[in-house]
Scaffold this motif. Sequence first.
Motif: not given
Length: 539
Positions: A233-248
């Motif tokens: 399976a593949q996973v997609i996710g939003a990133v914004s440049g913030g620490v939370d999305s970057t670490v995830a």
Amino acid sequence: MTDIMEAEAPHNQFDTILILDFGSQTSHLILRRLRSLKVYAEMLPCTTKLSELPFKPKGIVLSGGPSSVYDDGAPHVDPAVFDLGVPILGIWYGCQEIAWRISSENVAGGEVREYGHADVAIHKGTDSHVNRLFAGLGETMHAYMSHFDKLVKLPEGFEVIASTKNSEFAAIAHQTKPIYGVQFHPELEHTPRGTEILQNFAIGICGAQASWVMKDFIQKEIVRIRHLVGDHAQVIGAVSGGVDSTVAAKLMKEAIGDRFHAILIDNGVMRLNECEQVKETLDKHLGINLTVVDGAELFLGRLKGVNEPEKKRKIIGATFIDLFQQEALRIEKKAENTPNAGPVEWFLQGTLYPDVIESVSYKGPSATIKTHHNVGGLPDTLKLKLIEPLREMFKDEVRKFGEELGIHRDLVMRHPFPGPGIAIRILGEVTPERVAIARAADHIFISEIKAAGVYDEMSQAYCAISQDRAVGVQGDARVYGYIAILRAVKTLDFMSAEPYEFDFGLLKRISTRIVNEVDGIARVTYDITSKPPGTIEME
């Protein structure tokens, strides 16, 4: 799959203290203090049924709350809590709940409201077991009191282990069972040795292991993600440049490699040069599989004429989902006949524990203040399962997590940026003109505080734009421009926050630059509202 998720949840991997929340504004601080002791803790509403609890805690804390325990409609804990056979600590309302359950005559309104500092006299009990809560604290301590109701009778089977001038029963302990109650706040900094009391309870009495360490959690989480997602399976996710999305995103990269697809959607309301910086960081430096989608025209078109904050959030959220749906299909198609072939089944979200607490804490009948962009699951139109690897963490824990993953400190310490972007920092309608104004003013603000060396002293800072206008004078001409609102706060956990105390010379310099360099702004103000009663973001 749900069974796998639950079996590998942190409360089944680490000794856990459960906090049952009665609605106190400081309940989350109990959890923070326990986490600081490296003891894992979770918080659930006081109305939680123990029969539905998927794990057995090492101990239970009953929090404070604004109600009177004897009133009709007051919240009460599931009686099964007292039959679980684990240690219990009642704080303030939680203490009164313990006493009230034994007899309603044990609790009444006091004659003197007890708010603020108090000297607590510690009493030695008849048995070593009752003395364990205050072990090592001596004969007296300072504490912060905040109550009017009080224990007026000693509950049957208990004895007094502490008192104050106005509270004969400031702390109590059961003579034979590990049940304790205090009528002050050990979780507050105003109770200097309060953390020692919580340590005595969690580690000394409950026997919880101090094993909540980020390095250990990373390895456990990588294993959990691999089991959860499977081999194809593949996973997609939003990133914004913030620490939370970057670490995830970095964690997903470590767990499943290029089967994770980070998606940066340019929604037209990003910070100045944000997309270029995010692409540089994630793609080139962290090796994360990144796709940038230009959705600026679509977002701004849908936001045209919209003034109401909640409606703006919903429009932005729905538009994100529409674009993610398209990207999921494109990614799945592109992966056909490659080693990464497989369906896109999962959606990564950077939910943090404060978001969870705000959605599960006991509030009684209350209205929605705002829809949080990271809480509430996914709409039915997006046929994906949700994966939230940071869900049990506070912001400071996420930063430690990021450092353990090798992410550069400048990025780990970056201030949060909301999913809806500048749109919720522009009061009223979002237009291309107002976005440009907000971006330019925010860029000056952040540049100046970085140059002054105070950026890391703040937890979050930004510039918002009011929908109101004011008259100003620039050169020989009168201008009629927007009011810029500077916001900077200090906080440990983002559950509460205090305004940053600026050097006035720096504030004046920032104001002068914004008014002189940003067309459309006539005045600059600084928001000094704490949270609560305010929120950190404007909308």
